[in-house]
Design an enzyme around this catalytic site. Structure first.
Site, PDB file in Angstrom:
ATOM      1  CE  LYS A  40     -29.792 -14.949 -32.957  1.00  0.00           C
ATOM      2  NZ  LYS A  40     -30.498 -13.791 -32.227  1.00  0.00           N
ATOM      3  CG  ASP A  41     -32.831 -10.342 -34.197  1.00  0.00           C
ATOM      4  OD1 ASP A  41     -33.115 -11.178 -33.291  1.00  0.00           O
ATOM      5  OD2 ASP A  41     -32.030  -9.955 -34.215  1.00  0.00           O
ATOM      6  NE  ARG A  59     -31.891 -21.401 -29.702  1.00  0.00           N
ATOM      7  CZ  ARG A  59     -30.937 -20.988 -29.513  1.00  0.00           C
ATOM      8  NH1 ARG A  59     -30.189 -22.144 -29.040  1.00  0.00           N
ATOM      9  NH2 ARG A  59     -29.873 -20.238 -29.331  1.00  0.00           N
ATOM     10  NE  ARG A  60     -27.459 -19.337 -28.012  1.00  0.00           N
ATOM     11  CZ  ARG A  60     -27.361 -17.657 -28.358  1.00  0.00           C
ATOM     12  NH1 ARG A  60     -27.197 -16.890 -27.023  1.00  0.00           N
ATOM     13  NH2 ARG A  60     -27.366 -17.984 -29.064  1.00  0.00           N
ATOM     14  NE  ARG A  75     -31.814  -7.725 -23.997  1.00  0.00           N
ATOM     15  CZ  ARG A  75     -32.953  -6.350 -23.728  1.00  0.00           C
ATOM     16  NH1 ARG A  75     -33.463  -6.747 -23.459  1.00  0.00           N
ATOM     17  NH2 ARG A  75     -32.744  -6.314 -25.133  1.00  0.00           N
ATOM     18  NE  ARG A 104     -26.312 -10.748 -25.047  1.00  0.00           N
ATOM     19  CZ  ARG A 104     -26.785 -11.995 -25.066  1.00  0.00           C
ATOM     20  NH1 ARG A 104     -27.326 -12.691 -25.485  1.00  0.00           N
ATOM     21  NH2 ARG A 104     -28.451 -10.557 -25.743  1.00  0.00           N
ATOM     22  CB  CYS A 157     -38.841 -14.790 -32.159  1.00  0.00           C
ATOM     23  SG  CYS A 157     -39.065 -13.944 -33.585  1.00  0.00           S
TER      24      CYS A 157
END
Length: 364
Positions: free
Chosen positions: A107-108, A162-163, A184, A190, A281
């Protein structure tokens, strides 16, 4: 294990193809050099790939740690160019000959091809879904309702637009509200926001938690019917030079033994949709290709996509189906059957429904 903050680590000189010159010549028994980011997650997934490469090549693999701009910057991803900032230093190291191959979270990877490099393998995919880690063992709906009963909104951390879009839409659908807080950091950082009480929950990729053995800390695995993952989420990308100065194309062929055709077909459809939307992205775009079959063979692909405003007030959600390619030799110009075509067609349908206006500035 080699530690380097630069694309080119210092090495003692030696005869071409010897272990000392670092080239890992064919038949020399010298280690192959795998470039990886330094995070615990990157090291875990690169270690898994290293073990697989050792099996197919019969050669040792050493990890070369490389720091990327995305690792050192504290700015939000959308401000520094999206998640492509995590791969540029690794790609420079590949092109410069400092490493033999690299492992990325798929995904990166930017959707545009990188000149001189090839995506040699996409191994079988991990769970592509998102995972919630919330206080008191709560799921998302229970958390939002609990906070509402206390006269406040739940604070949910994520660095992904997106989230944010889909979390806010999920809460709205139940007459609730959440505050999505940009964050981040690595997994420890997190989850630490929840443990300290600074946030009520964070959302992470289930694949990452699985790979570092911490999936048990998730309080809910979020169904893809509720939140679509990022294109390529849960998959890894093994990238190398199209023609190695020592190995030629032999390394590409060896790494290709780790490729899973069904995973590659799925992520190709998802990334084709992202590219056709001309979205970066870090855009609020979700996509997931599910492979369907009769239990013996996968014959159909269901591709779903979503684009939304980060506040969740507007979403464009659509899906389409198409056949799964039965042969890797099928012509890429056969538009009726390719996963890439399926992605482009769904993107066109979504743009016709107004998706472009929900993504902010599009990546050209």
């Amino acid at each position: 294990m080699t530690d380097s903050t630069l694309p080119t680590p210092d090495r003692a000189a030696g005869p071409p193809g010897s272990a000392a010159d670092g080239s890992g010549g064919v038949g020399s028994g010298a280690p192959l050099r795998l470039g990886t980011r330094r995070s615990a997650l990157a090291m875990a997934q690169s270690g898994q790939v290293a073990a697989a490469v050792e099996r197919v090549t019969g050669r040792p693999v050493e990890l070369v740690e490389i720091t990327t701009y995305g690792d050192t910057s504290r700015e939000h991803l959308a401000q520094i160019g999206g998640t492509g900032v995590f791969v540029s230093a690794l790609r420079d190291a590949l092109l410069g000959g400092a490493i033999d191959f690299a492992v990325h979270s798929l995904k990166d990877l930017p959707t545009a091809d990188a000149p001189g490099l090839v995506l040699a393998a996409v191994p079988p995919r991990e769970d592509p879904r998102d995972a919630l880690v919330a206080r008191d063992g709560l799921g998302f709906e229970a958390l939002a309702a609990d906070c509402a009963a206390a006269g406040r909104v739940a604070r949910v951390g994520t660095g992904s637009p997106r989230r944010m879009a889909q979390l806010n839409a999920w809460a709205r659908a139940h007459g609730l509200a959440v505050e999505t807080v940009p964050i981040r950091g690595n997994i420890d950082t997190r989850i630490g926001f929840v443990r300290s009480g600074e946030l009520d929950a964070v959302v992470l990729a289930a694949a990452g938690l699985n790979r570092v053995g911490r999936i048990g800390e998730a309080t809910e695995i979020i169904d893809a019917d509720t939140i679509l993952p990022a294109p390529g989420q849960g998959a890894l990308a093994i990238e190398c030079a199209a023609s190695h100065p020592v190995h030629g194309t032999a390394l590409v062929a060896q790494l290709a033994e780790l490729d899973d055709p069904l995973t590659r077909a799925a992520v190709t459809a998802e990334r084709s949709l992202l590219a056709a939307l001309e979205a970066g992205c870090s855009a609020p775009v979700g996509a997931l290709a599910d492979l369907l079959g009769d239990g013996q063979a996968m014959t159909e692909m269901l591709l779903r996509g979503v684009v939304g405003t980060t506040d969740g007030s507007e979403l464009v959600q659509m899906s389409t189906t198409g056949p799964v390619p039965t042969s890797s030799s099928r012509s890429a110009t056969d538009d009726a059957v390719t996963p890439a075509t399926l992605g482009r067609e769904l993107a066109a349908d979504m743009l016709a429904k107004g998706a472009a206006g929900l993504m902010g500035e599009r990546a050209l």
